[in-house]
Design a protein around this motif. Structure first.
Motif, PDB file in Angstrom:
ATOM      1  N   PHE A   1       0.847  -1.192   0.000  1.00  0.00           N
ATOM      2  CA  PHE A   1       0.000   0.000   0.000  1.00  0.00           C
ATOM      3  C   PHE A   1       0.877   1.234   0.000  1.00  0.00           C
ATOM      4  O   PHE A   1       1.742   1.399   0.853  1.00  0.00           O
ATOM      5  CB  PHE A   1      -0.930  -0.012   1.221  1.00  0.00           C
ATOM      6  N   THR A   2       0.655   2.112  -0.984  1.00  0.00           N
ATOM      7  CA  THR A   2       1.409   3.363  -1.053  1.00  0.00           C
ATOM      8  C   THR A   2       0.706   4.409  -0.180  1.00  0.00           C
ATOM      9  O   THR A   2      -0.399   4.174   0.301  1.00  0.00           O
ATOM     10  CB  THR A   2       1.470   3.879  -2.496  1.00  0.00           C
ATOM     11  N   GLN A   3       1.346   5.552  -0.010  1.00  0.00           N
ATOM     12  CA  GLN A   3       0.706   6.630   0.763  1.00  0.00           C
ATOM     13  C   GLN A   3      -0.073   7.588  -0.149  1.00  0.00           C
ATOM     14  O   GLN A   3      -0.483   8.660   0.270  1.00  0.00           O
ATOM     15  CB  GLN A   3       1.765   7.396   1.575  1.00  0.00           C
ATOM     16  N   ASP A   4      -0.261   7.163  -1.386  1.00  0.00           N
ATOM     17  CA  ASP A   4      -1.005   7.976  -2.350  1.00  0.00           C
ATOM     18  C   ASP A   4      -2.502   7.924  -2.012  1.00  0.00           C
ATOM     19  O   ASP A   4      -3.128   6.872  -2.089  1.00  0.00           O
ATOM     20  CB  ASP A   4      -0.739   7.414  -3.759  1.00  0.00           C
ATOM     21  N   PHE A   5      -3.068   9.075  -1.626  1.00  0.00           N
ATOM     22  CA  PHE A   5      -4.481   9.109  -1.229  1.00  0.00           C
ATOM     23  C   PHE A   5      -5.389   9.554  -2.374  1.00  0.00           C
ATOM     24  O   PHE A   5      -6.601   9.626  -2.222  1.00  0.00           O
ATOM     25  CB  PHE A   5      -4.678  10.020  -0.006  1.00  0.00           C
TER      26      PHE A   5
END
Lengths: 247, 502
Positions: free
Chosen positions: A85-89
Motif C-alpha cells: 500500500f502506497t501513501q497515495d491518497f
C-alpha cells in the motif's frame, strides 16, 4: 474577552495549502495498493485467500478497491512482495471498472465530466445521505468543514435540503430500510444532478456484503458519477476527488 | 442475597452446561429480583439451538450473573414490573417472535421480519420498507402540534425519525424510531468466514471501532484460550483512550456550536482531527480500523511511533485545557448548558443509562473501574459522577474524561512497549461455551456475548452498543424542554444510530 483572544492566538492558522502544496501522509497510512509484478503466483493466491473482503483476483493479479477496506492483511501476508500500500491518497475514479486495478489508476481529471466543471466549478452544493454505514465515512466528510480542510473556500458546501443541492453524496450500504428515503432524496434534487458514492459499503456493500438487508453497490440503484474508495476514505481523498472532478 | 444465577467474570469463557438452565417462572422471578434490587441488564436475548429457542440473561451487580431458560411463545412481560428490560423485550419480540404480554409499549426496534418465520408480533408488513410507518404516540388537545424530523436530517449525520409532540415550544413527548441503519449484522456473522469477523465488527459503529473490536477480540481469545502479551494490552488501552478523546473533544466543540459560541467549535473540530491522526499514526487508519485482532494487535508501538505520539500529546494538551476552560468559563455557554434537558437519577436508574450519560445523573458505573480489561486493572480511573443530569453535567463529565484520558495515555507512553503481532490464523474455539465481554467505550458499556455450539462454531453473536440503553435517556431529557434545545441535548448524548440498529 482576553481569554477568547488568548485562545485564538494559541490556535494559530491551521488551514492546509493542499492542493497547491503536496501532503505526505504517514508511512503506516494505506492508500493506493500497488501489485508487484515479480511476485510468484503462489503468493498471489495466499493473499487472495487471506483477504477478508475477497477483493483480490490472483489470476488477473488485480485488486478491487471498491471491495477493499484497506486493512493491509495482504500486505502483511506477502511482506509487501505481492501487494504494497502506497501513501497515495488520490484514488477516486469516475468509472466503476477503474476500481479494479493493479496499482495504476486513470487520471481522474482526464475523466471528469466537462459539463459538470462548467456547471458546478464555481459553486457546488451537496446533500449528504447516510444510508446504513458505520458513521466513519460521515465523520470524515464532516471534517472537511473544519479549519484544516475548510471546504467552503473552494465554493463547495454541504446543505440541509436536497432542494438546495446540485447532487447527493451517499455513504453506507443502503439498507432495505433506507432505500426509499435515499431515492426520494435523489428525486428531490433538481436536474442536472450529481451522484457521489463514498466508501467501500456504498461501492460494493463493503463489510456487509452477503446480507439480505443491504444493497451491494449504489450503482445498481442510481447513476453514480464519482466513486471514492476507502473504509473510510481519508478526508484528503474526498477533498482531492471533489476538487479534481469539479474544479 | 442468594440467587440461582451463576456468577461469571468479564471475558472468561464458561462451559454452557455450567450455566443454570431454569424453568421460565423461576428465571423470570430471579431476574426481576436481581434487577429490582439495583441490578442492571447487560444482555437479555434469545438464540436457537436445534429446534429449541432459549433465553439467556446477563445481569450485573458487583459482579456479572447469568442464567438461561427455554423460551416460551408468550410470557408475562418483565418490563411491566421492571423498566430496564423494556428495550430487550422489544428486541426479543422482533428477532424471535416471542410475545411479552402486558409490555407497556410493544413496538418494533429495527423494523425487520423475525428470524423464525413466526407471525409478526407487531403486525407489520415488511414489503413496505419505511420503518416510520407506525402510529406514533400522540398527545391530543387543541393546542398540540406534532413535529416530524428525519430519517434524512439537515446535517451530515445518520438517519433516524424523531416525532415531537409539543405545546407551543415546549416538548411534551419525543418518540424516536430507529432501524434505518439496520444491516443484519447479528445474522450475518455466524454464517460469514472467520476472517471477516474483525472487519464486520469494526463497522458496527465506526466511531466506536476500538470499543467493539476489543469486545470481539477478548471474546475470541477467551474461547480459544489465547493470551495477548502485555504490550498488546497497553496498545489497546491507548487506542481506546484515543477514541474517547476524539469523540469527547469533537462533541464539546459541537455543543459549543449548538449554543452559537463559535471559537471552541472550530478549535475542537481541528483538535479532534489531530487526535484522529494519532490513531492513524498508530495503525494507518483514523478510526483504528485494522488495529485489533484476536490474539493482540497488528501494529507495534515502536520507539519512533511512541515518541512521536508522546510529543503530539504534549503539544496539544495545553490547547485542549485552554479551550475547555474557555468553554466552561463563558457565561453565555453556562446559561444554555445549565438546567437544560435534565434527567433525574431515578429516571436514569429505571432506564438503565450507561457511560457519561449515566455518570451525569450520578451513576458512577464505569466498566474500566468495575470490570477492568486490558491495562485498566493497573490504572486509576476516577468516579466522575455529576448529579445535575443536564447538558452541563454531560458536558462536564466528558471534559473531565478528556483530561483524564490524556493523563492515562501519557502514563502509558513513558516506557518502551514491546509486542509480538499475532499471525492471522483460525483458532479452534471451545465447544458449547459462553462468554460475555464488556468494555467502557466513550459512550459507555459495550457488551458482546458469544455462544459456541458442540462443534466449536459460532451459535450466537449478540452485540449491545451503549446507545441501546441511552436513546430513551435522550427522549426523557426532552420532556418539558424547548424544542429549540433538541440539537443541544442530542449532541450532549451523541448516540449511535448504526450501533443501535446493527
Amino acid at each position: 474577552m482576553l481569554n477568547t483572544l488568548r485562545n485564538r492566538f494559541e490556535q494559530g492558522y491551521r488551514t492546509t495549502k493542499y492542493p497547491k502544496e503536496k501532503i505526505e501522509l504517514w508511512k503506516r497510512y494505506r492508500g493506493r495498493p500497488q501489485i508487484q509484478d515479480a511476485s510468484p503466483a503462489g503468493m498471489a493466491r495466499a493473499c487472495a485467500e487471506a483477504c477478508p473482503q475477497d477483493a483480490i483476483d490472483s489470476e488477473k493479479r488485480v485488486i478491487d478497491m471498491g471491495r477493499c477496506v484497506f486493512c493491509g492483511e495482504c500486505e502483511d501476508r506477502s511482506q509487501g512482495t505481492f501487494v504494497a500500500f502506497t501513501q497515495d491518497f488520490e484514488i477516486a475514479v469516475s468509472e466503476k471498472e477503474h476500481l479494479i486495478t493493479d496499482g495504476a489508476i486513470p487520471d481522474l481529471a482526464a475523466h471528469a465530466r466537462q459539463h459538470f466543471k462548467k456547471l458546478f466549478g464555481r459553486s457546488l452544493q451537496l446533500r449528504q445521505v447516510s444510508a446504513a454505514g458505520c458513521n466513519a465515512c460521515e465523520a470524515d466528510l464532516n471534517v472537511l468543514a473544519t479549519p484544516f480542510f475548510d471546504l467552503a473556500r473552494f465554493g463547495i458546501n454541504f446543505v440541509a435540503s436536497p432542494r438546495h443541492a446540485d447532487g447527493i453524496v451517499v455513504t453506507g450500504p443502503i439498507s432495505r430500510n433506507m432505500k426509499t428515503a435515499l431515492l426520494e432524496t435523489y428525486a428531490a434534487v433538481p436536474d442536472p444532478k450529481v451522484v457521489i458514492a463514498v466508501g467501500s459499503c456504498t461501492l460494493t456493500g463493503g463489510p456487509f456484503r452477503g446480507s439480505p438487508e443491504i444493497t451491494e453497490g449504489l450503482d445498481s440503484l442510481l447513476p453514480v458519477d464519482l466513486f471514492i474508495p476507502g473504509c473510510p476514505p481519508h478526508p484528503l481523498t474526498n477533498l482531492h476527488a471533489l476538487l479534481t472532478f469539479f474544479k | 442475597m442468594s440467587t440461582a444465577f451463576l456468577e461469571i467474570s468479564n471475558g472468561v469463557a464458561v462451559p454452557r452446561d455450567k450455566i443454570p438452565h431454569l424453568d421460565f417462572d423461576r428465571f423470570r422471578r430471579e431476574a426481576l429480583d436481581i434487577v429490582e434490587n439495583g441490578g442492571k441488564v447487560v444482555h437479555f436475548f434469545a438464540y436457537q439451538e436445534g429446534d429449541v429457542v432459549k433465553l439467556s440473561a446477563v445481569l450485573r451487580q458487583d459482579h456479572l450473573l447469568t442464567a438461561g431458560c427455554d423460551a416460551p411463545d408468550t410470557y408475562p412481560a418483565l418490563s411491566s414490573q421492571c423498566e430496564p428490560f423494556h428495550m430487550f423485550e422489544r428486541e426479543l419480540a422482533e428477532q424471535f417472535g416471542i410475545s411479552p404480554e402486558g409490555h407497556p409499549w410493544l413496538k418494533m426496534v429495527r423494523y425487520h421480519p423475525n428470524y423464525m418465520d413466526r407471525v409478526d408480533v407487531f403486525g407489520n408488513n415488511y414489503d413496505d420498507d419505511i420503518p416510520g410507518n407506525y402510529d406514533y404516540y400522540s398527545v391530543e388537545g387543541p393546542e398540540i402540534h406534532e413535529v416530524a424530523v428525519g430519517p434524512v436530517h439537515a446535517g451530515v449525520i445518520e438517519p433516524g425519525h424523531f416525532r415531537f409532540n409539543c405545546i407551543g415550544e415546549r416538548v411534551l413527548n419525543l418518540e424516536i424510531q430507529l432501524g434505518y441503519q439496520h444491516r443484519g449484522i447479528e445474522t450475518l456473522i455466524p454464517g460469514a468466514a472467520a476472517k471477516r469477523l474483525p472487519i464486520i465488527i469494526e463497522s458496527v459503529a465506526g466511531d466506536t471501532t476500538v470499543g467493539h473490536s476489543l469486545c470481539m477480540a477478548q471474546a475470541m481469545e477467551a474461547l480459544s484460550s489465547t493470551q495477548p502479551d502485555q504490550g498488546a494490552h497497553t496498545i489497546r488501552t491507548i487506542a481506546l483512550e484515543l477514541e474517547r478523546l476524539q469523540n469527547h473533544v469533537g462533541d464539546l466543540g459541537a455543543l459549543s456550536g449548538d449554543v452559537a459560541f463559535l471559537p471552541p467549535m472550530n478549535y475542537c473540530g481541528r483538535m479532534r482531527g489531530d487526535f484522529l491522526n494519532m490513531s492513524l499514526l498508530l495503525c494507518g487508519n483514523r478510526f483504528s480500523k485494522g488495529l485489533i485482532r484476536p490474539g493482540g494487535v497488528r501494529f507495534t508501538l515502536d520507539d519512533e511511533v511512541r515518541t512521536t505520539l508522546a510529543q503530539r500529546i504534549t503539544e496539544i494538551t495545553p490547547q485542549v485545557k485552554h479551550v475547555i476552560e474557555l468553554l466552561f468559563s463563558t457565561s453565555s455557554v453556562r446559561s444554555r448548558f445549565e438546567n437544560c434537558g435534565s434527567v433525574s437519577q431515578e429516571d436514569a436508574e429505571h432506564l438503565g443509562l450507561v457511560g457519561p450519560a449515566g455518570r451525569a445523573c450520578g451513576m458512577a458505573y464505569d466498566v474500566r473501574r468495575c470490570f477492568p480489561t486490558e491495562g485498566y486493572g493497573e490504572l486509576d480511573i476516577p468516579e466522575n459522577a455529576e448529579d445535575s443530569g443536564d447538558v452541563y453535567a454531560r458536558a462536564k463529565v466528558r471534559a473531565d474524561e478528556v483530561l483524564q484520558s490524556i493523563d492515562l495515555i501519557q502514563s502509558l507512553l513513558t516506557a518502551p512497549v514491546k509486542t509480538e503481532c499475532p499471525e492471522p490464523e483460525e483458532r479452534a474455539m471451545a465447544p458449547d461455551a459462553f462468554v460475555v465481554t464488556l468494555n467502557e467505550a466513550w459512550r459507555g458499556e459495550v457488551a458482546h456475548c458469544v455462544l459456541t455450539d458442540a462443534a466449536g462454531n459460532l451459535l450466537r453473536y449478540k452485540i449491545k452498543d451503549p446507545s441501546f440503553h441511552n436513546w430513551n435517556g435522550l427522549s426523557m431529557s426532552l420532556r418539558n424542554t424547548g424544542i429549540s434545545d433538541f440539537p443541544l441535548n442530542n449532541k450532549s448524548f451523541n448516540l449511535s444510530y448504526c450501533g443501535f440498529d446493527l
